[in-house]
Design an enzyme around this catalytic site. Structure first.
Site, PDB file in Angstrom:
ATOM      1  N   ASP A 162       0.784  -1.249   0.000  1.00  0.00           N
ATOM      2  CA  ASP A 162       0.000   0.000   0.000  1.00  0.00           C
ATOM      3  C   ASP A 162       0.819   1.306   0.000  1.00  0.00           C
ATOM      4  O   ASP A 162       0.475   2.242   0.748  1.00  0.00           O
ATOM      5  CB  ASP A 162      -0.961   0.024   1.203  1.00  0.00           C
ATOM      6  N   ASP A 190      -4.560  -0.762  -1.777  1.00  0.00           N
ATOM      7  CA  ASP A 190      -5.859  -0.635  -1.137  1.00  0.00           C
ATOM      8  C   ASP A 190      -6.764  -0.048  -2.235  1.00  0.00           C
ATOM      9  O   ASP A 190      -6.387   0.931  -2.894  1.00  0.00           O
ATOM     10  CB  ASP A 190      -5.702   0.341   0.041  1.00  0.00           C
ATOM     11  N   HIS A 218     -10.698   0.607  -2.810  1.00  0.00           N
ATOM     12  CA  HIS A 218     -12.083   0.548  -2.335  1.00  0.00           C
ATOM     13  C   HIS A 218     -13.073   1.175  -3.323  1.00  0.00           C
ATOM     14  O   HIS A 218     -12.777   2.208  -3.924  1.00  0.00           O
ATOM     15  CB  HIS A 218     -12.212   1.314  -1.013  1.00  0.00           C
ATOM     16  N   HIS A 266     -17.311   2.811   0.523  1.00  0.00           N
ATOM     17  CA  HIS A 266     -16.870   1.573   1.191  1.00  0.00           C
ATOM     18  C   HIS A 266     -17.224   1.596   2.683  1.00  0.00           C
ATOM     19  O   HIS A 266     -17.209   2.656   3.320  1.00  0.00           O
ATOM     20  CB  HIS A 266     -15.352   1.414   1.010  1.00  0.00           C
ATOM     21  N   HIS A 275     -10.699   6.959   1.432  1.00  0.00           N
ATOM     22  CA  HIS A 275      -9.316   6.833   0.943  1.00  0.00           C
ATOM     23  C   HIS A 275      -9.229   5.738  -0.109  1.00  0.00           C
ATOM     24  O   HIS A 275     -10.045   4.824  -0.136  1.00  0.00           O
ATOM     25  CB  HIS A 275      -8.363   6.497   2.103  1.00  0.00           C
ATOM     26  N   LYS A 286      -6.995  -4.983  -3.032  1.00  0.00           N
ATOM     27  CA  LYS A 286      -7.762  -5.534  -1.921  1.00  0.00           C
ATOM     28  C   LYS A 286      -8.730  -4.501  -1.376  1.00  0.00           C
ATOM     29  O   LYS A 286      -8.537  -3.303  -1.574  1.00  0.00           O
ATOM     30  CB  LYS A 286      -6.813  -6.016  -0.822  1.00  0.00           C
ATOM     31  N   CYS A 317      -2.143  -2.608   7.567  1.00  0.00           N
ATOM     32  CA  CYS A 317      -2.023  -3.532   6.433  1.00  0.00           C
ATOM     33  C   CYS A 317      -0.733  -4.345   6.450  1.00  0.00           C
ATOM     34  O   CYS A 317      -0.732  -5.507   6.031  1.00  0.00           O
ATOM     35  CB  CYS A 317      -2.219  -2.780   5.131  1.00  0.00           C
TER      36      CYS A 317
HETATM   37  C1  VGL Z   1      -4.713   0.828   5.615  1.00  0.00           C
HETATM   38  C2  VGL Z   1      -6.301   1.735   6.998  1.00  0.00           C
HETATM   39  C3  VGL Z   1      -7.262   1.599   6.018  1.00  0.00           C
HETATM   40  C4  VGL Z   1      -3.295   0.420   5.424  1.00  0.00           C
HETATM   41  C5  VGL Z   1      -5.664   0.666   4.629  1.00  0.00           C
HETATM   42  O1  VGL Z   1      -2.816   0.357   4.268  1.00  0.00           O
HETATM   43  O2  VGL Z   1      -2.618   0.143   6.447  1.00  0.00           O
HETATM   44  N1  VGL Z   1      -5.047   1.355   6.792  1.00  0.00           N
HETATM   45  N2  VGL Z   1      -6.931   1.056   4.840  1.00  0.00           N
HETATM   46 ZN    ZN Z   2      -8.399   0.963   3.318  1.00  0.00          ZN
END
Ligand code: VGL
Ligand code: ZN
Length: 212
Positions: free
Chosen positions: A13, A51, A53, A57, A86, A111, A156
């Site tokens: 990510d 990430d 979404h 989401h 996000h 994901k 993550c």
């Molecule tokens: C993440 C919060 C929400 C991450 C992703 O990449 O750690 N954290 N979505």
């Molecule tokens: Zn996320």
């Protein structure tokens, strides 16, 4: 560590929304880009995650009237954090960080695509049932050891490392190629808690200087 044919670098990510100025900024998130590029040069096998979404989401606080980002709520898979909107699919914030090398990665795993289920892990979504297919892809490539880096240490990266172990891979996290959100709700902070959980799960901790 000298990475070889059975080792994979898993870059979690490293996306615009997680950098300073992004929608869900990780403090010093931009500092991971350079060490990760350096690590990539040492690995033959590289996979990147995003990430990714859909709009609205379930992890977005904006979806839940009266709720604010960083509060928790009972969702599919248990008590989970709510976040600012996000990494919306195809948006500029969901793009890889500028400066991140992406050219040599064989796999990009996206994901969090299900509107009603969050997914911190690169392997298994928060319903703990939906698999991304990454474990199978790595097994087919003969990977035995997964080295993780990226964002965020306490979400993550943590969940992906735990699930890599669970899936039967050896797992290592590169401490100076990760950065955390560090929500203060958990005692001592969520980054310290994440390292403790990873250590208890048999996940190794390593630095970029340990790669030869
Ligand atoms: C993440 C919060 C929400 C991450 C992703 O990449 O750690 N954290 N979505
Ligand atoms: Zn996320």
């Amino acid at each position: 560590m000298t990475p070889g044919d059975t080792d994979l670098l898993l870059v979690i990510d490293v996306q615009v929304d997680f950098l300073p100025g992004g929608a869900l900024p990780v403090p010093d998130g931009d500092a991971v880009v350079r060490p990760i590029n350096g690590l990539q040069a040492r690995f033959r096998h590289i996979a990147l995650t995003q990430d990714w979404h859909p709009p609205g989401h379930v992890s977005f606080a904006s979806r839940h009237p009266g709720r604010a980002p960083f509060e928790t709520l009972r969702l599919v898979g248990g008590e989970q954090a709510l976040w600012p909107d996000h990494c919306v699919q195809g948006s500029p914030g969901a793009a890889f960080a500028p400066g991140l090398d992406t050219a040599r990665a064989a796999l990009v795993v996206r994901k969090g695509l299900q509107a009603g289920v969050d997914s911190y892990s690169a392997f298994l979504e928060a319903d703990r049932t939906t698999r991304t297919g990454l474990a199978g892809a790595l097994r087919e490539r003969g990977i035995r050891r997964v080295v993780l880096c990226g964002l965020a240490t306490d979400f993550c990266v943590l969940w992906s490392a735990l699930d890599a172990r669970e899936a039967g891979f050896e797992a290592w996290v590169v401490e100076d190629a990760v950065a955390g959100i560090d929500v203060p709700s958990s005692a001592g902070g969520s980054v310290a808690a994440a390292w403790a959980r990873m250590e208890a799960a048999g996940i190794g901790r390593i630095g970029t200087a340990d790669f030869t």
